[in-house]
Design an enzyme around this catalytic site. Structure first.
Site, PDB file in Angstrom:
ATOM      1  N   TYR A  23     -25.548 -35.637  11.027  1.00  6.57           N
ATOM      2  CA  TYR A  23     -26.082 -34.917   9.873  1.00  6.57           C
ATOM      3  C   TYR A  23     -26.423 -33.453  10.135  1.00  6.57           C
ATOM      4  CZ  TYR A  23     -26.436 -39.664   8.133  1.00  6.57           C
ATOM      5  OH  TYR A  23     -26.149 -40.948   7.748  1.00  6.57           O
ATOM      6  N   HIS A 101     -22.115 -35.316   0.218  1.00  6.55           N
ATOM      7  CA  HIS A 101     -22.481 -36.042   1.437  1.00  6.55           C
ATOM      8  C   HIS A 101     -22.262 -35.131   2.632  1.00  6.55           C
ATOM      9  CE1 HIS A 101     -22.921 -39.881  -0.577  1.00  6.55           C
ATOM     10  NE2 HIS A 101     -21.833 -39.566  -1.265  1.00  6.55           N
TER      11      HIS A 101
END
Length: 147
Positions: A23, A101
């Site tokens: 991430y 995302h």
């Protein structure tokens, strides 16, 4: 002036510390600050909201309609793969949205491959890390100016 709403789902409050190899190292606060500045530079306003609770995200979508939000950017997190309620809320308010995302969900576990939102989203951006949010906002700005 357009009004944009950035919604972030469960565990995105942990950005910067949660699995940075997937991430990235930017925090959600840093991402939101960057997007607010980006919107402001184009004469627009961006609000942000994060919750780990599905019902709070649904209620925020409902409120967006009453507040005159023009476009939603949403990273639903794990609710991508489970939430019919969030899908129905987005369809119910009829505000265009882009699904975002940080990671490429199709390059991850098979259970992450199904999205309940992608087929009703205006667009989907994934796998580009925090830059994906900025690209989604650019697209939303372009689409609101076009209409």
């Amino acid at each position: 002036m357009a009004k944009f709403l950035l919604l972030n789902g469960p565990n995105l409050n942990l950005l910067g510390t949660r699995e940075p190899q997937i991430y990235g190292s930017q925090t959600l606060a840093q991402i939101c600050d960057t997007l607010r500045e980006q919107a402001k530079a184009h004469g627009h306003v961006l609000e942000d909201f994060q919750s780990n609770a599905e019902h709070e995200l649904v209620e925020r979508v409902h409120r967006a309609s009453r507040e005159g939000i023009d476009f939603i950017l949403i990273n639903p997190g794990a609710f991508t793969h489970t939430s019919i309620a969030l899908r129905d809320a987005l369809l119910g308010v009829a505000i265009p949205f882009i699904e975002v995302h940080l990671s490429n969900v199709h390059a991850r576990e098979p259970f992450r491959h199904k999205s309940y939102l992608s087929d009703v989203a205006r667009g989907v951006i994934m796998g580009l890390g925090p830059k994906g949010y900025a690209l989604a906002l650019d697209a939303a700005i372009h689409l609101t100016q076009k209409n």
